[in-house]
Design an enzyme around this catalytic site. Structure first.
Site, PDB file in Angstrom:
ATOM      1  N   SER A   1       0.814  -1.152  -0.057  1.00  0.00           N
ATOM      2  CA  SER A   1       0.165   0.026   0.011  1.00  0.00           C
ATOM      3  C   SER A   1       0.775   1.395   0.010  1.00  0.00           C
ATOM      4  CB  SER A   1      -0.963  -0.034   1.357  1.00  0.00           C
ATOM      5  OG  SER A   1      -0.036  -0.077   2.414  1.00  0.00           O
ATOM      6  N   SER A   2       0.453   2.350  -0.517  1.00  0.00           N
ATOM      7  CA  SER A   2       1.031   3.658  -0.534  1.00  0.00           C
ATOM      8  C   SER A   2       1.286   4.026   1.024  1.00  0.00           C
ATOM      9  CB  SER A   2       0.347   4.673  -1.310  1.00  0.00           C
ATOM     10  OG  SER A   2       0.292   4.502  -2.744  1.00  0.00           O
TER      11      SER A   2
ATOM     12  N   VAL B   1       2.114   2.334   3.624  1.00  0.00           N
ATOM     13  CA  VAL B   1       3.315   1.832   4.089  1.00  0.00           C
ATOM     14  C   VAL B   1       4.557   2.324   3.417  1.00  0.00           C
ATOM     15  CG1 VAL B   1       4.381  -0.611   4.872  1.00  0.00           C
ATOM     16  CG2 VAL B   1       1.869  -0.176   5.236  1.00  0.00           C
ATOM     17  N   GLY B   2       4.210   2.092   1.923  1.00  0.00           N
ATOM     18  CA  GLY B   2       5.368   2.468   0.835  1.00  0.00           C
ATOM     19  C   GLY B   2       5.874   3.852   1.316  1.00  0.00           C
TER      20      GLY B   2
ATOM     21  N   GLU C   1       6.232  -0.171  -5.577  1.00  0.00           N
ATOM     22  CA  GLU C   1       5.034  -0.604  -6.247  1.00  0.00           C
ATOM     23  C   GLU C   1       4.132  -0.534  -5.138  1.00  0.00           C
ATOM     24  OE1 GLU C   1       5.153  -1.127  -9.414  1.00  0.00           O
ATOM     25  OE2 GLU C   1       7.290  -1.696  -9.921  1.00  0.00           O
TER      26      GLU C   1
ATOM     27  N   CYS D   1      -3.355  -4.529  -8.069  1.00  0.00           N
ATOM     28  CA  CYS D   1      -2.965  -3.310  -7.865  1.00  0.00           C
ATOM     29  C   CYS D   1      -3.545  -2.381  -9.093  1.00  0.00           C
ATOM     30  CB  CYS D   1      -1.597  -3.021  -7.665  1.00  0.00           C
ATOM     31  SG  CYS D   1      -0.429  -4.125  -8.800  1.00  0.00           S
TER      32      CYS D   1
END
Ligand code: NAD
Length: 508
Positions: free
Chosen positions: A242-243, A245-246, A263, A297
């Site tokens: 996920s964005s 956590v990213g 990603e 995704c």
């Protein structure tokens, strides 16, 4: 084959380790967590939880292995990947079934996941004989100027639950032919797939005299992923997830001047132009929005339809949605398996509630199914592009449909979200297609014409912009992310001319 026999066949029916490294060393970890079958909620197995002590063993083994691997010629590294892919091919059916069992993908998508591993292996094997650097014209006489590429060392790979095997292969096979050792921390929602795949790769590496180039860390706690992000021994950290956590991973890696390859989430749209062929649109949108239970995704989440086709297309889709078979992912007739867990089902329910509260009108679906497992109906809703729920990625088969008048407006809607992964237009008009892929068109990493947002193939670099993270994997020159570039100048003359004509002589 029933699940017990499958797990026995893959040696996953005994005490499952928490970490693995070195010469097929598997350690129990500290404590356990369980993995379950999302189709019935039953516990499939207990998995050891890797401790921070195990973590250090894994990273130390990978660091030592990376130092050995960089001396191995790239084509020989390619041969190792070829051998791993041969073992995967032999076990394709078993591994594909395990993917269906542990993450709920339908049979053909489970098989597709393993096929994708073999496809990237083919790519990596070819690549192993093609690494090259540019030789450039030097401005100085008797000088050679060129670029070459070296391995980085240890590549960390953190993966999401929804591609429990293929995303590791995208990273690991390229990283290994580039000369790096790989440490994998898979999703705690798919540890059995990771363990089965890891064992195949580790056994082949050991047989090739390269033990330790694959490491595995299994845990349901974020601490090991956080350590990887902060660990300067990991030169590259590839993160898929996920964005939210990213973003934290990227910040931690950047703070130590490490490299990350991100990603992250997508919020992908299909534009349906007035001249679109609905016979293509309907199956493409069905697969994009309902396939993998909306847990890709690249899943289609927004449908932007020219007002002239809006009602006819919704009617077609409603009819198709009604015929989608929901159920056991291992039944070949099933098209829609379960969501991954109860939390995912709660997020689905919350999103449906929010879109209805905003004034959205449900065309089809909107309910979860009672009983064991985490099944929901494929859901099609009339919505507005600016609603917060539409702007977010909900990892479930919910499709928000909205009408448009002019192509510019549709492209603006396509681009007006945080994420920038995949996008599509359906049109027979060359000007519309070109406008969509032009610089002022789709701002996504992937732009398709007359095919859906979901289901990329190996070959072109895969990834997305904005909150999707900017990473590229699985094709083209994405291998460069796994290597360091070195500019080399060799002076083979007897003079020492300086660049830019600079003079720096001591006067006699
Ligand atoms: P997630 O973000 O919850 O977890 C991803 C991984 O990060 C897991 O291995 C998890 O254990 C780990 N993790 C959790 N907290 C961490 C931390 N603080 N530090 C380091 N690692 C941590 O994602 P998910 O639910 O497994 O997967 C779904 C998401 O992944 C979706 O947003 C989807 O779009 C995205 N995804 C993106 C791609 C892509 O290629 N762009 C591919 C697959 C999935």
């Amino acid at each position: 084959m029933d699940s017990r026999r499958l797990l026995a066949e893959l040696r996953l029916d005994r005490a499952n380790p928490g970490a693995a490294f070195g010469d097929a060393v598997e350690v129990p970890g500290a404590g356990h967590f369980s993995t379950e079958n999302p189709a019935d909620g039953a516990v499939l197995a207990e998995i050891g939880r890797a401790s921070v002590y195990d973590y250090d063993h894994v990273i130390a083994a990978a660091t030592a292995a990376a130092a050995r691997l960089r001396a191995v010629p790239a084509p020989v590294r390619g041969e190792l990947v070829r051998r791993i892919a041969m073992r995967l091919r032999e076990r394709k059916e078993l591994l594909a079934t395990l993917v269906s069992l542990e993450v709920g993908k339908i049979r053909s998508e489970g098989a597709g996941e393993i096929q994708e591993m073999m496809d990237i292996a083919d790519f990596a094997v070819g690549l192993a004989r093609q690494f090259g650097g540019r030789t450039l014209a030097s401005e100085r006489p008797s000088h050679r100027l060129y670029e070459q590429w070296h391995p980085l060392g240890v590549a960390g790979v953190i993966t999401a639950f929804n591609f429990p095997a293929a995303v590791w292969a995208w990273n690991a096979f390229i990283a290994v032919v580039c000369g790096n050792a790989v440490v994998w921390k898979p999703s705690p929602k798919a540890p059995l797939v990771a363990l089965a795949v890891h064992r195949i790769a580790a056994a082949e590496a050991a047989a090739a005299g390269l033990p330790g180039i694959f490491g595995l860390l299994l845990s349901d706690e974020p601490v090991l992923g956080q350590r990887m992000a902060a660990d300067a021994r990991i030169a590259l950290l590839s993160f898929t997830g996920s964005s939210a956590v990213g973003r934290t991973v990227a910040q931690t890696v950047a703070a130590r001047f490490g490299r990350s390859l991100l990603e992250c989430s997508g919020n992908n749209a299909v534009i349906v132009a007035p001249d679109a062929d609905l016979a293509l649109v309907t199956p493409a949108v069905l697969f994009g929005a309902v396939g993998t239970a909306g847990q890709r995704c690249t899943s289609t989440r927004r449908l932007i339809v020219h007002e002239s086709l809006f009602e006819p297309l919704l009617a077609r889709l409603g009819h198709a949605y009604a015929r989608v078979r929901i159920g056991d992912p291992l039944d070949p007739a099933t098209l829609l398996g379960p969501l991954i867990d109860a939390h995912a089902r709660d997020l689905y329910r919350s999103a449906v509630g929010q879109v209805c509260a905003s004034g959205g009108e449900i065309v089809f679906g909107g309910r979860h199914l009672d009983g064991p497992g985490y099944f929901v109906q494929p859901t099609l809703v009339r919505a507005r592009p600016e609603w917060p729920v539409v702007q977010r990625e909900t990892f479930a088969p919910i499709l928000y449909a909205m009408p448009y008048r002019e192509l510019d407006e549709a492209i603006t809607i396509n681009n007006a979200v945080e994420q920038g992964l995949s996008s599509s237009i359906f049109t027979r008009d060359i000007a519309s297609a070109e406008a969509f892929v032009a610089a002022a068109g789709s701002d996504c990493g992937i732009a398709n014409v007359n095919c859906g947002t979901s289901g990329a193939e190996i070959g072109a670099a895969f990834g997305g912009e904005k909150a999707t993270g900017g990473g590229r994997e699985a094709g083209s020159d994405a291998w460069k992310a796994y290597m360091r570039r070195q500019a080399v100048t060799i002076n083979w003359g007897r003079e020492l001319p300086l660049a830019q004509g600079v003079q720096f002589d001591i006067q006699p």
